[in-house]
Design a protein around this motif. Structure first.
Motif, mmCIF file in Angstrom:
data_model
loop_
_atom_site.group_PDB
_atom_site.id
_atom_site.type_symbol
_atom_site.label_atom_id
_atom_site.label_comp_id
_atom_site.label_asym_id
_atom_site.label_seq_id
_atom_site.Cartn_x
_atom_site.Cartn_y
_atom_site.Cartn_z
ATOM 1 N N GLN A 12 63.265 -6.404 57.566
ATOM 2 C CA GLN A 12 62.586 -5.950 58.785
ATOM 3 C C GLN A 12 61.574 -4.857 58.468
ATOM 4 O O GLN A 12 60.430 -4.915 58.927
ATOM 5 N N CYS A 13 61.957 -3.882 57.686
ATOM 6 C CA CYS A 13 61.048 -2.781 57.353
ATOM 7 C C CYS A 13 59.863 -3.297 56.540
ATOM 8 O O CYS A 13 58.732 -2.849 56.729
ATOM 9 N N GLU A 15 58.533 -6.307 56.669
ATOM 10 C CA GLU A 15 57.638 -7.032 57.571
ATOM 11 C C GLU A 15 56.851 -6.059 58.445
ATOM 12 O O GLU A 15 55.641 -6.207 58.613
ATOM 13 N N HIS A 16 57.504 -5.052 58.995
ATOM 14 C CA HIS A 16 56.821 -4.086 59.854
ATOM 15 C C HIS A 16 55.786 -3.268 59.088
ATOM 16 O O HIS A 16 54.778 -2.868 59.644
ATOM 17 N N ILE A 22 52.426 -6.262 64.435
ATOM 18 C CA ILE A 22 53.677 -5.917 65.113
ATOM 19 C C ILE A 22 53.521 -4.594 65.853
ATOM 20 O O ILE A 22 53.872 -4.478 67.022
ATOM 21 N N HIS A 23 52.968 -3.581 65.195
ATOM 22 C CA HIS A 23 52.836 -2.276 65.831
ATOM 23 C C HIS A 23 51.601 -2.195 66.720
ATOM 24 O O HIS A 23 51.587 -1.418 67.670
ATOM 25 N N CYS A 31 58.249 2.125 68.079
ATOM 26 C CA CYS A 31 58.896 0.868 67.716
ATOM 27 C C CYS A 31 60.404 1.116 67.619
ATOM 28 O O CYS A 31 60.870 1.789 66.700
ATOM 29 N N CYS A 34 62.185 0.148 64.294
ATOM 30 C CA CYS A 34 61.864 1.079 63.205
ATOM 31 C C CYS A 34 62.616 2.395 63.386
ATOM 32 O O CYS A 34 63.138 2.957 62.426
#
Length: 54
Positions: A12-13, A15-16, A22-23, A31, A34
């Motif tokens: 997840q981190c 990808e973000h 996403i952001h 988020c 996050c």
């Protein structure tokens, strides 16, 4: 879509951090996923290969 996360990283981190859309969709809002990982740690990490170094 970013490359798959390397061993030892949180999917997840990863990808973000590498998919800016996403952001951008949050338009300046925080988020929640996050923040959860920053405060509580990472629930899943990509496993590392076992080392055969003696």
């Amino acid at each position: 879509m970013p490359k798959p996360p390397p061993p030892g990283e949180c999917p997840q981190c990863w990808e973000h951090a590498h998919d800016k859309s996403i952001h951008e969709a949050l338009k300046g809002a925080q988020c929640e996923p996050c923040l959860d990982h920053m405060n509580n740690g990472h629930p899943v990490l990509v496993p590392k290969k076992q080392s055969f170094w003696w």
